[in-house]
Design a protein around this motif. Structure first.
Motif, PDB file in Angstrom:
ATOM      1  N   THR A  65      44.371  50.212  17.619  1.00  0.00           N
ATOM      2  CA  THR A  65      45.407  50.053  18.944  1.00  0.00           C
ATOM      3  C   THR A  65      45.112  50.595  20.106  1.00  0.00           C
ATOM      4  N   LEU A  66      44.600  52.005  20.045  1.00  0.00           N
ATOM      5  CA  LEU A  66      44.314  52.684  21.027  1.00  0.00           C
ATOM      6  C   LEU A  66      43.294  52.341  21.838  1.00  0.00           C
ATOM      7  N   MET A  67      42.000  51.760  20.995  1.00  0.00           N
ATOM      8  CA  MET A  67      40.702  51.241  21.350  1.00  0.00           C
ATOM      9  C   MET A  67      41.071  49.783  22.169  1.00  0.00           C
ATOM     10  N   THR A  68      42.091  49.149  21.686  1.00  0.00           N
ATOM     11  CA  THR A  68      42.619  47.685  22.261  1.00  0.00           C
ATOM     12  C   THR A  68      43.229  48.129  23.695  1.00  0.00           C
ATOM     13  N   VAL A  69      44.103  48.905  23.710  1.00  0.00           N
ATOM     14  CA  VAL A  69      44.947  49.005  24.874  1.00  0.00           C
ATOM     15  C   VAL A  69      43.995  49.588  25.956  1.00  0.00           C
ATOM     16  N   VAL A  70      43.038  50.486  25.858  1.00  0.00           N
ATOM     17  CA  VAL A  70      42.368  51.139  26.623  1.00  0.00           C
ATOM     18  C   VAL A  70      41.476  50.164  27.278  1.00  0.00           C
ATOM     19  N   CYS A  71      40.809  49.344  26.390  1.00  0.00           N
ATOM     20  CA  CYS A  71      39.661  48.481  26.745  1.00  0.00           C
ATOM     21  C   CYS A  71      40.289  47.159  27.398  1.00  0.00           C
ATOM     22  N   ALA A  72      41.530  46.863  27.144  1.00  0.00           N
ATOM     23  CA  ALA A  72      42.245  45.824  27.791  1.00  0.00           C
ATOM     24  C   ALA A  72      42.870  46.201  29.166  1.00  0.00           C
ATOM     25  N   ALA A  73      43.137  47.378  29.399  1.00  0.00           N
ATOM     26  CA  ALA A  73      43.604  47.700  30.740  1.00  0.00           C
ATOM     27  C   ALA A  73      42.193  47.792  31.565  1.00  0.00           C
ATOM     28  N   LEU A  74      41.226  48.363  31.062  1.00  0.00           N
ATOM     29  CA  LEU A  74      39.909  48.265  31.988  1.00  0.00           C
ATOM     30  C   LEU A  74      39.281  46.919  32.224  1.00  0.00           C
ATOM     31  N   ALA A  75      39.555  45.993  31.346  1.00  0.00           N
ATOM     32  CA  ALA A  75      39.284  44.587  31.489  1.00  0.00           C
ATOM     33  C   ALA A  75      40.120  43.892  32.469  1.00  0.00           C
ATOM     34  N   ALA A  76      41.420  44.221  32.168  1.00  0.00           N
ATOM     35  CA  ALA A  76      42.335  43.317  32.918  1.00  0.00           C
ATOM     36  C   ALA A  76      42.453  43.819  34.716  1.00  0.00           C
ATOM     37  N   TYR A  77      42.037  45.052  34.775  1.00  0.00           N
ATOM     38  CA  TYR A  77      42.095  45.584  36.083  1.00  0.00           C
ATOM     39  C   TYR A  77      41.331  44.791  37.354  1.00  0.00           C
ATOM     40  N   PRO A  78      40.039  44.687  36.840  1.00  0.00           N
ATOM     41  CA  PRO A  78      39.191  43.752  37.753  1.00  0.00           C
ATOM     42  C   PRO A  78      39.526  42.332  37.900  1.00  0.00           C
ATOM     43  N   LEU A  79      40.068  41.668  36.669  1.00  0.00           N
ATOM     44  CA  LEU A  79      40.382  40.481  36.602  1.00  0.00           C
ATOM     45  C   LEU A  79      41.911  40.037  37.546  1.00  0.00           C
ATOM     46  N   SER A  80      42.558  41.108  37.808  1.00  0.00           N
ATOM     47  CA  SER A  80      43.708  41.115  38.281  1.00  0.00           C
ATOM     48  C   SER A  80      43.808  41.363  39.744  1.00  0.00           C
ATOM     49  N   ARG A  81      42.894  42.219  40.273  1.00  0.00           N
ATOM     50  CA  ARG A  81      42.604  42.663  41.455  1.00  0.00           C
ATOM     51  C   ARG A  81      41.695  42.075  42.465  1.00  0.00           C
ATOM     52  N   TYR A  82      40.390  41.503  41.752  1.00  0.00           N
ATOM     53  CA  TYR A  82      39.516  40.826  42.579  1.00  0.00           C
ATOM     54  C   TYR A  82      39.044  39.559  42.043  1.00  0.00           C
ATOM     55  N   ARG A  83      38.888  38.701  42.952  1.00  0.00           N
ATOM     56  CA  ARG A  83      38.708  37.241  42.889  1.00  0.00           C
ATOM     57  C   ARG A  83      37.118  37.100  43.027  1.00  0.00           C
ATOM     58  N   ALA A  84      36.753  36.320  42.007  1.00  0.00           N
ATOM     59  CA  ALA A  84      35.120  36.159  41.879  1.00  0.00           C
ATOM     60  C   ALA A  84      34.915  34.672  41.191  1.00  0.00           C
ATOM     61  N   ARG A  85      33.907  34.162  41.552  1.00  0.00           N
ATOM     62  CA  ARG A  85      33.637  32.888  41.002  1.00  0.00           C
ATOM     63  C   ARG A  85      33.546  32.904  39.233  1.00  0.00           C
ATOM     64  N   PHE A  86      33.310  33.998  38.638  1.00  0.00           N
ATOM     65  CA  PHE A  86      33.192  33.950  37.003  1.00  0.00           C
ATOM     66  C   PHE A  86      34.682  34.396  36.665  1.00  0.00           C
ATOM     67  N   SER A  87      35.615  34.568  37.463  1.00  0.00           N
ATOM     68  CA  SER A  87      37.009  35.217  36.804  1.00  0.00           C
ATOM     69  C   SER A  87      37.568  33.991  36.020  1.00  0.00           C
ATOM     70  N   ARG A  88      37.666  32.633  36.380  1.00  0.00           N
ATOM     71  CA  ARG A  88      38.281  31.751  35.990  1.00  0.00           C
ATOM     72  C   ARG A  88      37.622  31.216  34.351  1.00  0.00           C
ATOM     73  N   PRO A  89      36.230  31.120  34.608  1.00  0.00           N
ATOM     74  CA  PRO A  89      35.511  30.924  33.382  1.00  0.00           C
ATOM     75  C   PRO A  89      35.438  32.026  32.421  1.00  0.00           C
ATOM     76  N   TYR A  90      35.593  33.389  32.807  1.00  0.00           N
ATOM     77  CA  TYR A  90      35.641  34.199  31.904  1.00  0.00           C
ATOM     78  C   TYR A  90      37.104  34.349  31.292  1.00  0.00           C
ATOM     79  N   LEU A  91      38.323  34.166  31.854  1.00  0.00           N
ATOM     80  CA  LEU A  91      39.506  34.057  31.436  1.00  0.00           C
ATOM     81  C   LEU A  91      39.505  32.822  30.381  1.00  0.00           C
ATOM     82  N   LEU A  92      39.075  31.672  30.643  1.00  0.00           N
ATOM     83  CA  LEU A  92      39.115  30.528  29.722  1.00  0.00           C
ATOM     84  C   LEU A  92      38.184  30.914  28.524  1.00  0.00           C
ATOM     85  N   THR A  93      37.328  31.695  28.670  1.00  0.00           N
ATOM     86  CA  THR A  93      36.491  32.347  27.410  1.00  0.00           C
ATOM     87  C   THR A  93      37.129  32.942  26.554  1.00  0.00           C
ATOM     88  N   ILE A  94      38.064  33.881  27.221  1.00  0.00           N
ATOM     89  CA  ILE A  94      38.758  34.570  26.603  1.00  0.00           C
ATOM     90  C   ILE A  94      40.097  33.944  25.950  1.00  0.00           C
TER      91      ILE A  94
END
Length: 256
Positions: free
Chosen positions: A59-88
């Motif tokens: 759980t510790l590994m999950t929440v730390v990695c999820a926070a680091l991965a969600a930050y750029p997806l939430s704060r930055y807009r890029a062409r690969f963001s939507r395909p990356y989210l769909l892949t997830i």
């Protein structure tokens, strides 16, 4: 409603019944022998400790990695963001049984089979996609202006994430933590496949102890163990329930 309540009633009745069966009936004679029989190092304490270590670290590994991965997806807009989210999103649809055979072979080759840290790492990996989705949605609710104010004061993006965003999305962070822990706590198949040594088995696998030969089952001890097995999750929810309510109120006030 009945399909949810009746199994709980059976657990309560069978755990204190001297001669429990499969029917939901009040115990004929009350006894605590079922609990005393399972409160041993081999049956309960060691497996529960293994479960806490396994699920807690994952759980510790999950929440730390999820926070680091969600930050750029939430704060930055890029062409690969939507395909990356769909892949997830696609990875969350994969059944765990579909990937266990190659994972087992990989663990054998890398000497991670029958290790707590290897199993914990895979549990975190399997739970990470959905945790990223949840974390991003909660992170989107934190105003960017507060983060920009922290940048103005000289904070880095990591400091802004840890000191501004995560505290304000405390309820969401708690939801991701509790959900991840509960899903790992009840996971039977992964530790059953990856852990071989009996002294390393978590409680979700050691429940096999109560299923004897020729179809015989120790119903009373099974019910008592199930109640003890559910206790850590219930305690975790009770401890953070007040924090969840207060946190959502604070979040609304900040947004206003």
């Amino acid at each position: 409603m009945a399909s949810f309540v009746l199994p709980l009633l059976w657990l309560l009745f069978a755990s204190v019944d001297e001669k429990p069966g499969m029917t939901v009936t009040p115990p004929g004679s009350l006894t605590l022998d079922n609990f005393s029989n399972v409160l041993t190092d081999e049956i309960t304490f060691t497996p529960m400790l293994n479960s806490l270590l396994l699920c807690g670290s994952a759980t510790l590994m999950t929440v730390v990695c999820a926070a680091l991965a969600a930050y750029p997806l939430s704060r930055y807009r890029a062409r690969f963001s939507r395909p990356y989210l769909l892949t997830i999103l696609f990875t969350t649809c994969l059944p765990i049984t579909a990937v266990m055979v190659p994972v087992y072979g990989l663990f054998v080759q890398t000497n991670l089979i029958d290790t707590m840290h290897g199993t914990s790492f895979f549990l975190a990996t399997s739970q990470l996609p959905f945790a990223i989705w949840l974390m991003k949605n909660f992170m989107d609710g934190v105003p960017v202006a507060l983060e920009e104010a922290a940048w103005t004061d000289g904070a880095s993006w990591l400091q802004a994430l840890v000191r501004v965003i995560l505290p304000l999305m405390g309820p969401g962070f708690a939801v991701v933590t509790v959900y991840s822990f509960i899903m790992m706590w009840g996971n039977f198949f992964v530790p059953f496949m990856l852990i071989i040594s009996p002294d390393q088995l978590p409680a979700s696998v050691s429940i096999f102890t109560f299923f004897g030969n020729f179809g015989s089952i120790a119903y009373g001890e099974l019910a008592a163990f199930s109640i003890l097995y559910s206790t850590p999750v219930l305690l975790l929810y009770i401890l953070i329930s007040k924090r969840l309510g207060g946190g959502f109120t604070l979040g609304g006030a900040v947004k206003g």
